[in-house]
Design an enzyme around this catalytic site. Sequence first.
Site, mmCIF file in Angstrom:
data_model
loop_
_atom_site.group_PDB
_atom_site.id
_atom_site.type_symbol
_atom_site.label_atom_id
_atom_site.label_comp_id
_atom_site.label_asym_id
_atom_site.label_seq_id
_atom_site.Cartn_x
_atom_site.Cartn_y
_atom_site.Cartn_z
ATOM 1 N N LYS A 1 -57.270 8.666 -25.166
ATOM 2 C CA LYS A 1 -57.320 7.603 -24.165
ATOM 3 C C LYS A 1 -56.608 8.068 -22.896
ATOM 4 O O LYS A 1 -55.396 8.282 -22.898
ATOM 5 C CB LYS A 1 -56.645 6.318 -24.656
ATOM 6 C CG LYS A 1 -56.888 5.133 -23.701
ATOM 7 C CD LYS A 1 -55.918 3.997 -23.912
ATOM 8 C CE LYS A 1 -54.621 4.178 -23.146
ATOM 9 N NZ LYS A 1 -54.796 4.082 -21.660
ATOM 10 N N GLU B 1 -43.829 13.330 -25.506
ATOM 11 C CA GLU B 1 -43.280 13.982 -24.307
ATOM 12 C C GLU B 1 -43.058 12.890 -23.285
ATOM 13 O O GLU B 1 -44.006 12.322 -22.752
ATOM 14 C CB GLU B 1 -44.253 15.059 -23.806
ATOM 15 C CG GLU B 1 -43.607 16.027 -22.837
ATOM 16 C CD GLU B 1 -43.844 15.646 -21.395
ATOM 17 O OE1 GLU B 1 -42.908 15.045 -20.804
ATOM 18 O OE2 GLU B 1 -44.923 15.915 -20.875
ATOM 19 N N CYS C 1 -42.907 14.606 -14.806
ATOM 20 C CA CYS C 1 -41.849 14.215 -15.744
ATOM 21 C C CYS C 1 -40.670 15.170 -15.700
ATOM 22 O O CYS C 1 -39.528 14.767 -15.931
ATOM 23 C CB CYS C 1 -42.421 14.126 -17.152
ATOM 24 S SG CYS C 1 -43.327 15.597 -17.660
ATOM 25 N N GLU D 1 -35.467 7.362 -13.817
ATOM 26 C CA GLU D 1 -36.593 8.185 -13.368
ATOM 27 C C GLU D 1 -37.372 7.433 -12.290
ATOM 28 O O GLU D 1 -37.921 6.366 -12.545
ATOM 29 C CB GLU D 1 -37.502 8.524 -14.547
ATOM 30 C CG GLU D 1 -38.611 9.484 -14.190
ATOM 31 C CD GLU D 1 -39.472 9.876 -15.384
ATOM 32 O OE1 GLU D 1 -39.904 11.037 -15.449
ATOM 33 O OE2 GLU D 1 -39.701 9.015 -16.252
#
Length: 480
Positions: free
Chosen positions: A184, A258, A292, A389
């Site tokens: 997906k 991850e 990331c 983040e």
Amino acid sequence: MDKFEYAPAPESAALVDIKSEYGLFINGKFVAPKGGKTFTTINPATEEVLAKISYAELADVNLAVTAARNAFTKTWSKMPAAERGKYLFRIARILQERSREFAVLETLDNGKPIRESRDTDIPLAAAHFFYHAGWADKLSYAGVGSNPKPYGVAAQIIPWNFPMLMLAWKIAPALATGNTVVLKPAETTPLTALLFAEVCQQAGLPAGVVNIITGDGATGSHLVNHPGVDKVAFTGSTSVGKAIAKAIAGTKKSATLELGGKGANIVFDDAPIDEAVEGIVNGIFFNQGHVCCAGSRLILQENIQDEFLEKLKNRMNLIRIGNPMDKNTDLGAINSSEQLARIKELADAGDIEGSQRWSPNCSLPSSGFWYPPTIFTGVSQSHRIAREEIFGPVLSVLTFRTPQEAIDKANNTPFGLSAGIWSDKGSRILWAAKQLRAGVIWSNTFNKFDPASPFGGYKESGWGREGGRHGLSGYLKGEK
């Protein structure tokens, strides 16, 4: 003229044929969703609607998982490993042949500069298929026993920041190890995954080996929780990764996660400053900071702070912002209005908490989602912009006096995905690398990737590795 002016050099959007509507790719064919629901995907640089996308509900997920299971039990797991490898080689070659088409579509759907799609994302995606094709008949050397077995059906969910590259990171090792896939893509960037479905058809991949379903978080939840899934691979936010870990706890499903990061780039006073400035710019402004492992914290030795920041600001003044389809563009569009709002919220928090904001004097396009390259100085470790983040082109600058202080500040984060070390002394680099709690550490460079090199993090940055021999183990079961 105080800086070099570039004439426009736009890539042609006519290189790719975007259909008005896309179905779900299940069992080797594009099919309409059972519920008939659709949503749209847009070009974030212009807010223009690109296509109507099918929305997969539970009934569609059931069909996709069933197709993957049938392909696994009847075809893929029984096929000689060398034959499986031939399919991966074929896919890799087709990706190379159609690389320009993929690069244009990636930029239109994602907003990243065409130069990055063309020179980084698509070549690396093809390289992952080439690399894993070579592993297909050598799995006894992967370190998981002499006769490792695939899990079966792998549910894979990928993010919007590197849609095609993350697809390759997931699908290539899964297929090489004998698993079948239900993937997906992110709801804002589904188009290259759907084009990849056409590549699977072109390569003659057996029906059901790769299935691609589109939708939002609810679709992903149906997929993760499906009893017919044996393996879950997810790249995305830490909060969703935690939810997935809770959902599969108590089941026999294996997982590779991850997740987020807050990478530190440590610059010591003996570092080659001009080279380090380039590395910092690449570390945080590549792909608009939608990375990331971005070096979103600059940890700078105090005695070179003034000189370094002056050079960094001069370099930032040269960053070209604008049309992602222009080959001269350095910084493209933010992927969505939701992500832009998140960036603005955290940057505003930096102002409120007392940090000093600086951005180059640049004009942003009037339509689409844009944010200028930004640095904050006077940042404390308690500030939100140093802890959370941001996932955008925003750099937080902290300073240190002693090497140990630099390590302590770099490790003072719940994340542990990446770090960079800039120094002229090899002994200092090795010492710092040993102290840092990060899965990937670069020395005197940043954002360098290779299919043969494992990638992954510590702590809240997830578990497992992708790429290299280590990445294969996430898709293989050793002998009992």
